[in-house]
Design a protein around this motif. Sequence first.
Motif, short mmCIF file in Angstrom:
data_model
loop_
_atom_site.label_atom_id
_atom_site.label_comp_id
_atom_site.label_asym_id
_atom_site.label_seq_id
_atom_site.Cartn_x
_atom_site.Cartn_y
_atom_site.Cartn_z
N THR A 1 45.07 43.19 42.60
CA THR A 1 45.80 43.16 41.33
C THR A 1 46.03 41.73 40.86
O THR A 1 46.41 41.51 39.72
CB THR A 1 47.17 43.87 41.45
N THR B 1 45.48 38.04 39.43
CA THR B 1 44.59 37.49 38.40
C THR B 1 44.09 36.09 38.77
O THR B 1 43.43 35.43 37.98
CB THR B 1 45.29 37.45 37.03
N ASN C 1 37.41 49.48 39.51
CA ASN C 1 38.59 49.06 38.77
C ASN C 1 38.99 50.18 37.82
O ASN C 1 38.13 50.86 37.27
CB ASN C 1 38.29 47.78 37.98
N ALA D 1 37.04 45.61 32.70
CA ALA D 1 37.76 44.64 33.52
C ALA D 1 36.78 44.00 34.50
O ALA D 1 35.91 44.66 35.06
CB ALA D 1 38.89 45.30 34.29
N LYS D 2 36.92 42.70 34.71
CA LYS D 2 36.06 41.96 35.63
C LYS D 2 36.75 41.87 36.99
O LYS D 2 37.94 41.57 37.07
CB LYS D 2 35.78 40.58 35.08
N THR D 3 35.99 42.16 38.05
CA THR D 3 36.47 41.98 39.42
C THR D 3 35.58 40.95 40.10
O THR D 3 34.36 41.08 40.07
CB THR D 3 36.43 43.30 40.21
N THR E 1 30.39 39.68 41.47
CA THR E 1 31.27 40.03 40.36
C THR E 1 30.77 41.31 39.72
O THR E 1 29.56 41.53 39.64
CB THR E 1 31.27 38.92 39.28
N GLU F 1 33.66 46.58 35.05
CA GLU F 1 33.78 48.03 35.15
C GLU F 1 33.25 48.72 33.90
O GLU F 1 33.70 48.47 32.80
CB GLU F 1 35.23 48.43 35.40
N VAL G 1 41.14 39.93 39.61
CA VAL G 1 40.73 40.80 38.50
C VAL G 1 41.16 40.17 37.18
O VAL G 1 42.12 39.42 37.12
CB VAL G 1 41.33 42.22 38.62
N SER G 2 40.43 40.52 36.11
CA SER G 2 40.84 40.08 34.77
C SER G 2 41.90 41.02 34.21
O SER G 2 42.70 40.62 33.35
CB SER G 2 39.64 40.01 33.84
N THR H 1 41.80 46.98 41.09
CA THR H 1 40.57 47.32 41.78
C THR H 1 40.91 47.89 43.14
O THR H 1 41.71 47.31 43.88
CB THR H 1 39.65 46.09 41.92
#
Length: 127
Positions: free
Chosen positions: A10, A12, A42, A47-49, A71, A74, A105-106, A110
């Motif tokens: 969670t 950032t 995610n 959203a980017k992980t 990377t 989602e 994450v952005s 996730t």
Amino acid sequence: ATGAVTGTITATSWACISSTVSLTLPTGIGSVMVVHHGAMRNDTLAAKTVVGYMVDGALNDTETTTKGMTTFMEAVTTDNQNTSFSNVVTGLTSAAHTFCLAGFVSAGTTTIDNTDSVADFKVFMLP
């Protein structure tokens, strides 16, 4: 050495995701291979992980504040994404070192999949 990989991301900014792996390198050993295999998803579309690892609380030599070893963005919140990677770390001192699977994450949360895949994190000494 092997560490269990469970939980969620969670944060950032870079943070350890799961349990750490401690390894004491004997004299003459200064390199290790770090390996992670598993899947994550995610709960937020687009959203980017970012996933990678940290050594002794610091990013490895190829990661930055915005990129990791792998990377994903989602596309479908119910689909798992492969997050596997391997990397060789050189130049370590003969001492105790701590490694952890890490990421950020952005947006959203996730989750590491332990239902449909076997997620793990391993560190191997190299000669």
